[in-house]
Design a protein around this motif. Structure first.
Motif, PDB file in Angstrom:
ATOM      1  N   ASN A  29      36.881  33.101  46.404  1.00 35.94           N
ATOM      2  CA  ASN A  29      36.370  34.447  46.416  1.00 35.94           C
ATOM      3  C   ASN A  29      36.082  34.899  45.264  1.00 35.94           C
ATOM      4  O   ASN A  29      36.878  34.965  44.261  1.00 35.94           O
ATOM      5  CB  ASN A  29      36.850  35.457  47.420  1.00 35.94           C
ATOM      6  CG  ASN A  29      36.845  34.936  48.998  1.00 35.94           C
ATOM      7  OD1 ASN A  29      36.327  33.804  49.198  1.00 35.94           O
ATOM      8  ND2 ASN A  29      37.786  35.522  49.730  1.00 35.94           N
ATOM      9  N   SER A  30      34.972  35.664  45.093  1.00 38.62           N
ATOM     10  CA  SER A  30      34.608  36.116  43.869  1.00 38.62           C
ATOM     11  C   SER A  30      33.361  37.182  44.247  1.00 38.62           C
ATOM     12  O   SER A  30      32.575  36.680  44.802  1.00 38.62           O
ATOM     13  CB  SER A  30      34.120  35.379  42.669  1.00 38.62           C
ATOM     14  OG  SER A  30      33.728  35.900  41.594  1.00 38.62           O
ATOM     15  N   THR A  31      33.468  38.303  43.484  1.00 35.83           N
ATOM     16  CA  THR A  31      32.285  39.202  43.451  1.00 35.83           C
ATOM     17  C   THR A  31      31.513  39.355  42.073  1.00 35.83           C
ATOM     18  O   THR A  31      30.778  38.776  41.701  1.00 35.83           O
ATOM     19  CB  THR A  31      32.447  40.705  44.169  1.00 35.83           C
ATOM     20  OG1 THR A  31      33.087  40.354  45.449  1.00 35.83           O
ATOM     21  CG2 THR A  31      31.295  41.425  44.111  1.00 35.83           C
ATOM     22  N   ARG A  32      32.240  40.071  41.229  1.00 38.85           N
ATOM     23  CA  ARG A  32      32.049  40.279  39.801  1.00 38.85           C
ATOM     24  C   ARG A  32      31.713  38.756  38.966  1.00 38.85           C
ATOM     25  O   ARG A  32      30.824  38.791  38.472  1.00 38.85           O
ATOM     26  CB  ARG A  32      33.106  40.937  39.111  1.00 38.85           C
ATOM     27  CG  ARG A  32      33.344  42.444  39.210  1.00 38.85           C
ATOM     28  CD  ARG A  32      34.503  43.037  39.303  1.00 38.85           C
ATOM     29  NE  ARG A  32      35.318  42.420  40.401  1.00 38.85           N
ATOM     30  CZ  ARG A  32      35.443  43.080  41.653  1.00 38.85           C
ATOM     31  NH1 ARG A  32      35.020  44.125  41.618  1.00 38.85           N
ATOM     32  NH2 ARG A  32      35.904  42.327  42.635  1.00 38.85           N
ATOM     33  N   THR A  33      32.686  37.971  39.123  1.00 39.90           N
ATOM     34  CA  THR A  33      32.546  36.836  38.117  1.00 39.90           C
ATOM     35  C   THR A  33      31.552  35.980  38.399  1.00 39.90           C
ATOM     36  O   THR A  33      30.500  35.677  37.697  1.00 39.90           O
ATOM     37  CB  THR A  33      33.792  36.027  38.171  1.00 39.90           C
ATOM     38  OG1 THR A  33      34.811  36.859  38.013  1.00 39.90           O
ATOM     39  CG2 THR A  33      33.981  34.973  37.165  1.00 39.90           C
TER      40      THR A  33
ATOM     41  N   ARG B  47      35.316  28.239  39.528  1.00 42.25           N
ATOM     42  CA  ARG B  47      36.558  29.151  39.747  1.00 42.25           C
ATOM     43  C   ARG B  47      37.295  28.071  40.961  1.00 42.25           C
ATOM     44  O   ARG B  47      36.636  27.598  42.066  1.00 42.25           O
ATOM     45  CB  ARG B  47      36.384  30.366  40.587  1.00 42.25           C
ATOM     46  CG  ARG B  47      37.416  30.981  41.375  1.00 42.25           C
ATOM     47  CD  ARG B  47      37.260  32.579  41.518  1.00 42.25           C
ATOM     48  NE  ARG B  47      37.140  33.205  40.322  1.00 42.25           N
ATOM     49  CZ  ARG B  47      37.239  34.688  40.354  1.00 42.25           C
ATOM     50  NH1 ARG B  47      37.340  35.109  41.511  1.00 42.25           N
ATOM     51  NH2 ARG B  47      37.150  35.229  39.151  1.00 42.25           N
TER      52      ARG B  47
ATOM     53  N   HIS C 209      41.703  33.177  32.899  1.00 42.91           N
ATOM     54  CA  HIS C 209      40.468  33.740  33.243  1.00 42.91           C
ATOM     55  C   HIS C 209      39.890  33.992  31.913  1.00 42.91           C
ATOM     56  O   HIS C 209      39.709  35.203  31.823  1.00 42.91           O
ATOM     57  CB  HIS C 209      40.438  34.782  34.263  1.00 42.91           C
ATOM     58  CG  HIS C 209      39.147  35.166  34.793  1.00 42.91           C
ATOM     59  ND1 HIS C 209      37.983  35.068  34.593  1.00 42.91           N
ATOM     60  CD2 HIS C 209      39.095  36.118  35.804  1.00 42.91           C
ATOM     61  CE1 HIS C 209      37.291  35.474  35.488  1.00 42.91           C
ATOM     62  NE2 HIS C 209      38.027  36.339  36.241  1.00 42.91           N
TER      63      HIS C 209
ATOM     64  N   GLN D  60      36.887  36.691  31.374  1.00 42.91           N
ATOM     65  CA  GLN D  60      37.532  38.305  31.710  1.00 42.91           C
ATOM     66  C   GLN D  60      38.090  38.627  30.592  1.00 42.91           C
ATOM     67  O   GLN D  60      37.926  39.817  30.244  1.00 42.91           O
ATOM     68  CB  GLN D  60      38.420  38.094  33.044  1.00 42.91           C
ATOM     69  CG  GLN D  60      38.957  39.529  33.432  1.00 42.91           C
ATOM     70  CD  GLN D  60      37.804  40.274  33.714  1.00 42.91           C
ATOM     71  OE1 GLN D  60      37.083  40.148  34.894  1.00 42.91           O
ATOM     72  NE2 GLN D  60      37.989  41.689  33.457  1.00 42.91           N
TER      73      GLN D  60
ATOM     74  N   PRO E 207      40.351  45.003  35.540  1.00 43.25           N
ATOM     75  CA  PRO E 207      39.376  43.686  35.871  1.00 43.25           C
ATOM     76  C   PRO E 207      38.570  43.870  37.116  1.00 43.25           C
ATOM     77  O   PRO E 207      37.571  43.044  37.417  1.00 43.25           O
ATOM     78  CB  PRO E 207      40.168  42.587  35.811  1.00 43.25           C
ATOM     79  CG  PRO E 207      41.871  43.110  36.135  1.00 43.25           C
ATOM     80  CD  PRO E 207      41.606  44.314  35.747  1.00 43.25           C
ATOM     81  N   GLY E 208      38.996  44.595  38.125  1.00 45.45           N
ATOM     82  CA  GLY E 208      38.451  44.434  39.754  1.00 45.45           C
ATOM     83  C   GLY E 208      39.012  43.196  40.483  1.00 45.45           C
ATOM     84  O   GLY E 208      39.421  42.264  39.553  1.00 45.45           O
ATOM     85  N   PRO E 209      39.228  43.183  41.613  1.00 45.39           N
ATOM     86  CA  PRO E 209      38.905  44.202  42.525  1.00 45.39           C
ATOM     87  C   PRO E 209      39.871  45.373  42.580  1.00 45.39           C
ATOM     88  O   PRO E 209      41.163  44.849  42.195  1.00 45.39           O
ATOM     89  CB  PRO E 209      38.677  43.637  43.826  1.00 45.39           C
ATOM     90  CG  PRO E 209      39.351  42.384  43.812  1.00 45.39           C
ATOM     91  CD  PRO E 209      39.121  41.857  42.179  1.00 45.39           C
TER      92      PRO E 209
HETATM   93  N1   CP Z   1      37.590  40.480  37.817  1.00 44.70           N
HETATM   94  C1   CP Z   1      37.142  39.216  38.770  1.00 44.70           C
HETATM   95  O1   CP Z   1      37.628  38.149  38.442  1.00 44.70           O
HETATM   96  O2   CP Z   1      36.591  39.734  39.883  1.00 44.70           O
HETATM   97  P1   CP Z   1      36.327  38.791  40.944  1.00 44.70           P
HETATM   98  O3   CP Z   1      37.387  37.983  41.865  1.00 44.70           O
HETATM   99  O4   CP Z   1      35.503  39.627  42.113  1.00 44.70           O
HETATM  100  O5   CP Z   1      35.139  37.827  40.455  1.00 44.70           O
END
Ligand code: CP
Length: 308
Positions: free
Chosen positions: A56-60, A109, A137, A140, A264-266
């Motif tokens: 899963n990922s949102t930002r990346t 990823r 990562h 990041q 870095p989130g989340p």
């Molecule tokens: N910082 C980061 O990798 O966030 P995601 O898991 O949402 O991509």
């Protein structure tokens, strides 16, 4: 003309300081581009990029896709959950099938450490590691250092503490490599159970007292607990973790100086940082996300110039 020393971005471990400076100077240019009314350049019109995400990922994921589109690349997206990986296809077969559609670059990823390195040895495409398990990562860490440079003028000589689950964090390892390469002083802080035994061999200090760590640093990079990677309990309860290693506004305001807060989130609001810290003027969390697009544009652009 300057170029990267690498064909793939598999980890910060494989970069040198000149690579990082080149990425940052290129990102400065793209940051200016994405703040124009027309946020797009035609640089990669002849390049096709596949974003393949087995985790899963949102930002990346969104940040890479936006970066690729801002450079005018053709983009295809692949999520393992909706693919034939579920039917038993191997990673190499999956990627070679994607590449046979004339793809030039793969952003991947994967939950397994070293998956990108493995792939780079078996397929003909430039590979960008978008996070491989608890290993690295790299983009990041690049966007984190870029954000420190933007906020404080330079990374060299700055005191940076990384707080939280260091043991399971690819963000921590990539940040340590990147910050050390640029001459920052780095400490890690967290419960002893979440600090790897080898960490001091990377030239990093260890502090288990959060207040001391925060009073030492210019920047605190707050990490979340990687619950998806915890096979056993590493601390008694989340409440006790927060009491010892969470940053709240009262603690922040009681420090000797004003420090910069990163994440870095989340975010798990109320666990590693409270809402009033995450949203405070000392926080650069959303600047990190904004800078992620420019930094990823720079990485893709520089790697693509090695394909042609
Ligand atoms: N910082 C980061 O990798 O966030 P995601 O898991 O949402 O991509």
């Amino acid at each position: 003309m300057s170029e990267l020393s690498v064909k793939h971005l598999l980890g910060i471990k494989y970069l040198n300081e000149k690579d990082i400076q080149l990425i940052f100077e290129t990102a400065d240019h793209f940051k200016e581009v994405i703040n124009r009314s027309i946020k797009k350049v035609p640089s990669l019109r002849d390049i096709t990029i596949a974003n393949i995400f087995f985790e899963n990922s949102t930002r990346t994921k969104l940040s890479f896709e936006l970066a690729e589109k801002r450079l005018s690349a053709d983009v295809i997206n692949f999520s393992a959950g909706q693919s034939s990986v579920k039917k038993g296809e191997t990673l190499i077969d999956t990627v070679n099938n994607i590449l046979s559609m004339k793809v030039d670059m793969v952003v991947m990823r994967h939950p397994n450490p070293g998956a990108g390195i493995f792939l780079s040895r078996h397929v003909k495409a430039s590979i960008v590691n978008a996070g491989d398990g608890a290993h690295e990562h790299p983009t990041q860490a690049l966007l984190d250092s870029y954000s420190i440079r933007e906020k404080l003028g330079d990374v060299s000589g700055k005191n940076v503490v990384i707080v939280g689950d260091i043991l399971h964090s690819r963000v921590a390892l990539s940040n340590i490599f990147a910050l050390k390469l640029q001459g920052a002083n780095v400490k890690v802080c967290g419960p002893k159970t979440l600090l790897p035994k080898y960490i001091e061999s990377l030239g990093v200090g260890v502090e288990t007292d959060l207040r001391k760590a925060l009073n030492w640093c210019d920047v605190a990079n707050m990490l979340r607990i990687q619950n998806e990677r915890l096979d056993i309990s590493y601390f008694p309860t989340t409440r006790e973790y927060t009491q010892q290693f969470g940053v709240n506004k009262k603690l922040l305001d009681s420090l000797d100086k004003e420090i910069v807060i990163m994440h870095p989130g989340p975010i798990n609001r109320g666990v590693e940082i409270t809402t009033d810290v995450a949203d405070s003027k000392q926080s650069i969390i959303l600047n990190q996300v904004e800078n992620g697009v420019a930094v990823r544009m720079a990485v893709i652009y520089l790697l693509a110039s090695k394909i042609k």
